[in-house]
Design an enzyme around this catalytic site. Structure first.
Site, PDB file in Angstrom:
ATOM      1  NE  ARG A 154      21.187 -16.473  28.123  1.00  0.00           N
ATOM      2  CZ  ARG A 154      21.916 -17.450  28.673  1.00  0.00           C
ATOM      3  NH1 ARG A 154      22.477 -18.371  27.930  1.00  0.00           N
ATOM      4  NH2 ARG A 154      22.085 -17.509  29.976  1.00  0.00           N
ATOM      5  CG  ASN A 165      23.861 -14.188  27.612  1.00  0.00           C
ATOM      6  OD1 ASN A 165      22.839 -13.631  27.235  1.00  0.00           O
ATOM      7  ND2 ASN A 165      24.007 -14.665  28.833  1.00  0.00           N
TER       8      ASN A 165
END
Length: 95
Positions: free
Chosen positions: A24, A42
């Protein structure tokens, strides 16, 4: 030919070993380099959902980055959806 400056929303679901490996953060860095806004989140099933808004050409470049094999971890597949921008993001965040 499509207008590469047209503003769009890219939603990409990335499957593989992409949680807990800096994926990320890496995605956020690429998106900010391209001037995109959005989020990398997520998901409970182990995927990462990437939502990016900005010019079509820049969103397409982000998608290329996601599929490049240079991301942290290991990407098995990327499923994409294109839509109109919602304009709800400022900056690019990790969730």
């Amino acid at each position: 030919m499509e207008d590469l400056e047209e503003s769009v929303r890219l939603t990409a679901w990335v499957r593989g070993r992409v949680q807990g490996v800096g994926f990320r953060w890496w995605t956020r860095s690429r998106a900010l380099e391209l001037g995109l806004s959005g989020a990398a989140t997520n998901l409970a099933d182990g995927r990462v959902e990437v939502v990016a808004e900005g010019p079509l050409g820049d969103c397409a470049r982000l998608l290329e980055h996601l599929r490049s094999g240079r991301a942290p971890g290991h990407v098995d597949s990327v499923v994409e959806r294109w839509s109109s921008p919602g304009g709800t993001f400022t900056g690019f965040v990790e969730r």
